[in-house]
Design a protein around this motif. Structure first.
Motif, PDB file in Angstrom:
ATOM      1  N   ASP A  26       0.808  -1.180   0.088  1.00  0.00           N
ATOM      2  CA  ASP A  26      -0.055   0.062   0.006  1.00  0.00           C
ATOM      3  C   ASP A  26       0.942   1.296  -0.092  1.00  0.00           C
ATOM      4  OD1 ASP A  26      -1.847   1.958   0.404  1.00  0.00           O
ATOM      5  OD2 ASP A  26      -2.835   1.204   2.002  1.00  0.00           O
ATOM      6  N   THR A  27       0.948   1.979  -1.178  1.00  0.00           N
ATOM      7  CA  THR A  27       2.008   3.213  -1.427  1.00  0.00           C
ATOM      8  C   THR A  27       1.270   4.414  -0.289  1.00  0.00           C
ATOM      9  OG1 THR A  27       0.945   3.835  -3.272  1.00  0.00           O
ATOM     10  CG2 THR A  27       2.603   2.343  -3.523  1.00  0.00           C
ATOM     11  N   ASN A  28       0.243   4.238   0.303  1.00  0.00           N
ATOM     12  CA  ASN A  28      -0.219   5.308   1.200  1.00  0.00           C
ATOM     13  C   ASN A  28       0.364   4.941   2.473  1.00  0.00           C
ATOM     14  OD1 ASN A  28      -1.985   6.829  -0.702  1.00  0.00           O
ATOM     15  ND2 ASN A  28      -3.693   5.187  -0.242  1.00  0.00           N
TER      16      ASN A  28
ATOM     17  N   TYR B  30       6.188   2.932   2.564  1.00  0.00           N
ATOM     18  CA  TYR B  30       6.139   2.746   1.030  1.00  0.00           C
ATOM     19  C   TYR B  30       5.820   4.033   0.240  1.00  0.00           C
ATOM     20  CZ  TYR B  30       5.914  -2.148   2.693  1.00  0.00           C
ATOM     21  OH  TYR B  30       6.190  -2.964   3.458  1.00  0.00           O
ATOM     22  N   THR B  31       5.705   5.200   0.796  1.00  0.00           N
ATOM     23  CA  THR B  31       5.371   6.572   0.191  1.00  0.00           C
ATOM     24  C   THR B  31       6.478   6.873  -1.028  1.00  0.00           C
ATOM     25  OG1 THR B  31       5.966   7.783   1.945  1.00  0.00           O
ATOM     26  CG2 THR B  31       3.529   7.575   1.727  1.00  0.00           C
TER      27      THR B  31
ATOM     28  N   GLN C 130       5.436   6.407  -4.596  1.00  0.00           N
ATOM     29  CA  GLN C 130       4.650   7.082  -5.424  1.00  0.00           C
ATOM     30  C   GLN C 130       5.320   8.135  -6.200  1.00  0.00           C
ATOM     31  OE1 GLN C 130       2.384   9.399  -2.394  1.00  0.00           O
ATOM     32  NE2 GLN C 130       1.335   7.542  -1.744  1.00  0.00           N
ATOM     33  N   PHE C 131       6.759   8.085  -6.185  1.00  0.00           N
ATOM     34  CA  PHE C 131       7.744   8.974  -6.969  1.00  0.00           C
ATOM     35  C   PHE C 131       8.427   8.009  -7.754  1.00  0.00           C
ATOM     36  CE2 PHE C 131       6.000  10.951  -3.031  1.00  0.00           C
ATOM     37  CZ  PHE C 131       5.337  11.930  -3.473  1.00  0.00           C
TER      38      PHE C 131
ATOM     39  N   ASN D 108       9.621   2.675  -8.459  1.00  0.00           N
ATOM     40  CA  ASN D 108       8.581   3.446  -9.418  1.00  0.00           C
ATOM     41  C   ASN D 108       9.692   3.636 -10.595  1.00  0.00           C
ATOM     42  OD1 ASN D 108       7.219   5.007 -10.967  1.00  0.00           O
ATOM     43  ND2 ASN D 108       6.081   5.925  -9.272  1.00  0.00           N
TER      44      ASN D 108
ATOM     45  N   TYR E 276       6.492  -0.388 -12.562  1.00  0.00           N
ATOM     46  CA  TYR E 276       7.317  -0.597 -11.289  1.00  0.00           C
ATOM     47  C   TYR E 276       8.235  -1.681 -11.628  1.00  0.00           C
ATOM     48  CZ  TYR E 276       4.234   2.176  -8.559  1.00  0.00           C
ATOM     49  OH  TYR E 276       3.328   3.279  -8.225  1.00  0.00           O
TER      50      TYR E 276
ATOM     51  N   GLN F  80      -5.459   2.163  -7.186  1.00  0.00           N
ATOM     52  CA  GLN F  80      -4.665   3.303  -7.446  1.00  0.00           C
ATOM     53  C   GLN F  80      -3.518   3.491  -6.538  1.00  0.00           C
ATOM     54  OE1 GLN F  80      -7.103   6.884  -6.771  1.00  0.00           O
ATOM     55  NE2 GLN F  80      -5.256   7.905  -7.305  1.00  0.00           N
ATOM     56  N   ASN F  81      -3.477   2.732  -5.124  1.00  0.00           N
ATOM     57  CA  ASN F  81      -2.541   2.931  -4.477  1.00  0.00           C
ATOM     58  C   ASN F  81      -1.871   1.507  -3.933  1.00  0.00           C
ATOM     59  OD1 ASN F  81      -2.317   5.574  -4.316  1.00  0.00           O
ATOM     60  ND2 ASN F  81      -4.147   5.505  -3.144  1.00  0.00           N
TER      61      ASN F  81
END
Length: 142
Positions: free
Chosen positions: A39-41, A45-46, A49-50, A71, A76, A135-136
């Motif tokens: 879970d990139t939220n 793991y944020t 997202q970049f 990413n 990915y 999405q995430n």
């Protein structure tokens, strides 16, 4: 007659395709089955997202010595966190170095975009399958 020749050529062509590019038959790295949903939220793991922000996941049962996910901007990549050209040992882990990883045994650098080494070696990084789920959420598996 022409139909049979075309059918024969198609069968010959398709039988030559590699159906499993993720099982690279590396004599140093065994194939362990695993699956992890990321879970990139979540704060850990944020960075995923970049673009070009790799994350190492060292959870037990995930890969051999963990996995490294990145990413690439167009998707990915996920690779085994073990040196692909060394027998498993205390030095065979990979160290993150920006968008590359370096093998602690022989100091060979590998790109996390392609999995290829900066010098001539027998094996590239061992890739794992990546599936974007929602999405995430990212699923990495073997």
């Amino acid at each position: 007659m022409k139909k049979y020749i075309l059918l024969f050529i198609a069968i010959a062509f398709l039988s030559g395709c590699d159906k499993d590019t993720y099982n690279n038959n590396n004599k140093y790295l065994p194939n362990y089955n695993f699956s992890i949903d990321i879970d990139t939220n979540l704060p850990l793991y944020t960075p995923l997202q970049f673009t070009a922000n790799p994350v190492r996941i060292s959870q037990a049962g995930i890969g051999i010595n963990g996995i490294i996910v990145m990413n690439t901007g167009s998707g990915y990549t996920a690779f085994e966190a073990s040196c692909p050209n060394q027998a498993l040992s205390s030095c065979s882990g990979l160290t993150l170095d920006g968008i590359n990883v370096v093998c602690n045994c022989d100091n060979v650098s590998y790109s996390l975009f392609t999995g290829l080494a900066s010098t001539a070696v027998q094996y590239p990084l061992k890739p794992y399958r990546v599936q974007v789920v929602g999405q995430n959420m990212i699923r990495v598996y073997n």
